[in-house]
Design an enzyme around this catalytic site. Structure first.
Site, PDB file in Angstrom:
ATOM      1  N   GLU A 111       0.830  -1.231   0.000  1.00 49.27           N
ATOM      2  CA  GLU A 111       0.000   0.000   0.000  1.00 49.27           C
ATOM      3  C   GLU A 111       0.854   1.267   0.000  1.00 49.27           C
ATOM      4  O   GLU A 111       0.640   2.172   0.828  1.00 49.27           O
ATOM      5  CB  GLU A 111      -0.962  -0.013   1.191  1.00 49.27           C
ATOM      6  CG  GLU A 111      -2.006  -1.084   1.069  1.00 49.27           C
ATOM      7  CD  GLU A 111      -3.149  -0.977   2.083  1.00 49.27           C
ATOM      8  OE1 GLU A 111      -3.058  -0.189   3.033  1.00 49.27           O
ATOM      9  OE2 GLU A 111      -4.149  -1.708   1.900  1.00 49.27           O
ATOM     10  N   GLU A 125      -5.478  -8.107  -0.707  1.00 47.10           N
ATOM     11  CA  GLU A 125      -6.207  -7.840   0.550  1.00 47.10           C
ATOM     12  C   GLU A 125      -7.658  -7.602   0.173  1.00 47.10           C
ATOM     13  O   GLU A 125      -7.949  -6.660  -0.591  1.00 47.10           O
ATOM     14  CB  GLU A 125      -5.646  -6.620   1.289  1.00 47.10           C
ATOM     15  CG  GLU A 125      -4.315  -6.878   1.951  1.00 47.10           C
ATOM     16  CD  GLU A 125      -3.859  -5.735   2.856  1.00 47.10           C
ATOM     17  OE1 GLU A 125      -4.717  -5.090   3.482  1.00 47.10           O
ATOM     18  OE2 GLU A 125      -2.641  -5.510   2.910  1.00 47.10           O
TER      19      GLU A 125
HETATM   20  O1  AHR Z   1      -5.273  -5.888   6.756  1.00 49.19           O
HETATM   21  C1  AHR Z   1      -5.136  -4.804   7.610  1.00 49.19           C
HETATM   22  C2  AHR Z   1      -4.377  -3.634   6.979  1.00 49.19           C
HETATM   23  O2  AHR Z   1      -5.150  -3.144   5.930  1.00 49.19           O
HETATM   24  C3  AHR Z   1      -3.052  -3.969   6.324  1.00 49.19           C
HETATM   25  O3  AHR Z   1      -1.994  -3.930   7.211  1.00 49.19           O
HETATM   26  C4  AHR Z   1      -2.909  -2.871   5.318  1.00 49.19           C
HETATM   27  O4  AHR Z   1      -2.166  -3.269   4.215  1.00 49.19           O
HETATM   28  C5  AHR Z   1      -4.330  -2.496   4.984  1.00 49.19           C
HETATM   29  O5  AHR Z   1      -4.533  -1.120   5.062  1.00 49.19           O
END
Ligand code: AHR
Length: 503
Positions: free
Chosen positions: A173, A292
């Site tokens: 990210e 994610e």
């Molecule tokens: O999954 C939780 C968090 O969400 C992770 O650390 C991050 O990559 C995202 O913002």
């Protein structure tokens, strides 16, 4: 009663369902690692301190690839802190989650745990406070057989054989202002390109994932992907997408339609990647690692002042421990439908996360482990979505949503495994009040016989499994499925997720 109709055609295929679509994510965050997968004093702990009850649930969940060690955590992580004699490992501040990292679990321990659960490692390198050299060092430690300082250190630490790690994430990210080391797309694109080139000098066959956007609502979404890919197109194989959904302001109708957003997100990133391909006259295609995705009640966590107290850096605190309802499980199932619908371009995905932290599996220290509602659609889809994803001809009654306008009441995807002679149809009914009758034209298939149908639903859509009541919600057999003259008819209860199998 509302209606929907689908036509299954084994020749109208989207693409093969890659096993990597059923990946997950373990971050050093809250109680995911410590008190989650690892709890040395627990009655089920093995000789390495890993909870065997959790290992069993992870196996049952059917997780392919597991992304590790972060997440936001990785952007400040020094991987070497987590290897070597445990007594010498430093305790460090984890700025991402305002916690203390004990480093008692690192790459070598996590690899042992992965062998126990039978999953593949997808390793993320630190592109926040580090870069090229750090990536090369961890790559050498992990994958070079022997004869160099770092590979010999791995052997001295007890692991003779090199690890097989095919997929590597170039940071996490990096578009997010919250990310340690966040910069512009230009800055990140350059660093990612240099890092990727260096890693490929070690091993040209690595599969590299460059960071896309951390959500389609990011102000830089689109431009970020274009710029980053202009810098890295020849160096990487995947661009990442991240997306989390939650019910906002009691608007369940819009929440149930969250997959509409996921569909648009995927299709936009594919269009941008293909545009860059065209501009460059490249014959290589960049696919998506949706590494994610989940339901996450982020708005509930955001005003946690403890996270900012400069004197309080707890170890393995309870963070992001969302309790998932039936409605959450249904939305979650629909997100899996969206991923499979794009199986030609989404060839890897990671459910974030695996244990305790926005997770399908919950644990109590010195106590039990249990399945959240989201466990069920994941486990069933991972087990039954095989062969090719089919392009569905789907017509459905619709409903109105504040966020997405007019949306189909029923969403669905089907898979067909010609070799095994099996098909599976995954369906959601987004109606809050009514059951929906779905007719499925299977006449083009050789797989007509209904072999089972199981549904996640409950008269109480906010019912959940908890420590006090761990088996409150589960899948139930859907006895309504019938077959006649090549048409299967099934009734989907309100707010439900269903899998139907044919052989
Ligand atoms: O999954 C939780 C968090 O969400 C992770 O650390 C991050 O990559 C995202 O913002």
């Amino acid at each position: 009663m509302p209606k929907a109709h689908l036509v299954l055609d084994p020749h109208a295929t989207v693409g093969p369902v890659n096993r990597r679509l059923f990946g997950s994510f373990v971050e050093h965050l809250g109680r995911c690692v410590y008190d989650g997968i690892y709890e040395p004093g627990h009655p089920t702990a093995d000789a390495n301190g890993f909870r065997e009850d959790v290992v069993d649930l992870v196996k049952e969940l059917g997780v392919s690839t597991i992304r590790y060690p972060g997440g936001n955590f990785v952007s400040g992580y020094r991987w070497e802190d987590g290897v070597g004699p445990r007594s010498e490992r430093p305790r460090r501040l984890d700025l991402a989650w305002h916690s203390t990292e004990s480093n008692q679990v690192g790459l070598d321990e996590f690899a042992i745990w992965l062998d126990n659960v039978g999953s593949e490692l997808m390793y993320a390198v630190n592109m926040g406070t580090r870069g090229v050299q750090d990536a090369l060092d961890v790559l050498e430690y992990a994958t070079i057989p022997s004869g160099t300082k770092l590979s010999d250190a791995r052997i001295a630490n007890g692991r003779k054989e090199p690890y097989k790690i095919d997929m590597w994430c170039l940071g996490n990210e990096m578009d997010g202002p919250w990310q340690l080391g966040h910069g512009t797309a230009e800055e990140y694109g350059r660093l990612a390109s240099k890092t990727a080139k260096g890693m490929r000098q070690v091993d040209a066959s690595l599969e590299l994932v460059v960071c896309g956007s951390s959500g389609s609502a990011m102000p830089t979404f689109g431009e970020w992907e274009r710029t980053v890919l202009q810098h890295t197109y020849d160096d990487v194989d995947f661009i990442s997408c991240h997306a989390y959904y939650e019910e906002k302001d009691g608007d369940l109708d819009s929440f149930l339609a969250s997959a509409v957003n996921m569909d648009h997100f995927i299709e936009t990133v594919v269009a941008i990647a293909d545009e860059v391909k065209e501009e460059r006259g490249s014959d290589k295609t960049i696919n998506i690692s949706f590494d994610e995705w989940n339901v996450w009640y982020m708005l509930r966590h955001i005003s946690n002042d403890k996270l900012r107290d400069p004197h309080d850096w707890p170890e393995a605190p309870r963070l992001l421990e969302d309790v998932y309802s039936v409605a959450d499980g249904v939305v979650f199932g629909s997100l899996l439908i969206s991923l499979i619908r794009h199986a030609d371009r989404v060839t890897s995905a990671s459910l974030a996360q695996l244990v305790n932290v926005i997770a399908p599996i919950m644990t109590e220290p010195n106590g039990p482990a249990w399945r959240q509602t989201t466990f069920f659609p994941f486990a069933e889809t991972s087990r039954l979505a095989k062969g090719d994803a089919l392009t569905l001809n789907l017509s459905s009654d619709t409903y109105e949503t504040a966020e997405f306008g007019t949306v189909n009441l029923v969403d669905a995807v089907a898979t067909h495994d010609a070799q095994e002679g099996e098909s599976a149809v995954f369906l959601v009914n987004r109606s809050r009040e009514e059951s929906t009758v779905v007719t499925i034209d299977t006449s083009a298939l050789t797989t007509h016989r209904v072999t089972g149908a199981r549904t996640l639903s409950d008269p109480e859509v906010y019912a959940a499994n908890t420590l006090a009541n761990p088996d409150r919600v589960g899948l139930v057999a859907n006895e309504s499925a019938t077959e006649a003259d090549g048409v299967v008819t099934i009734t989907l209860p309100p707010v439900s997720w269903t899998v139907l199998t044919l052989a």
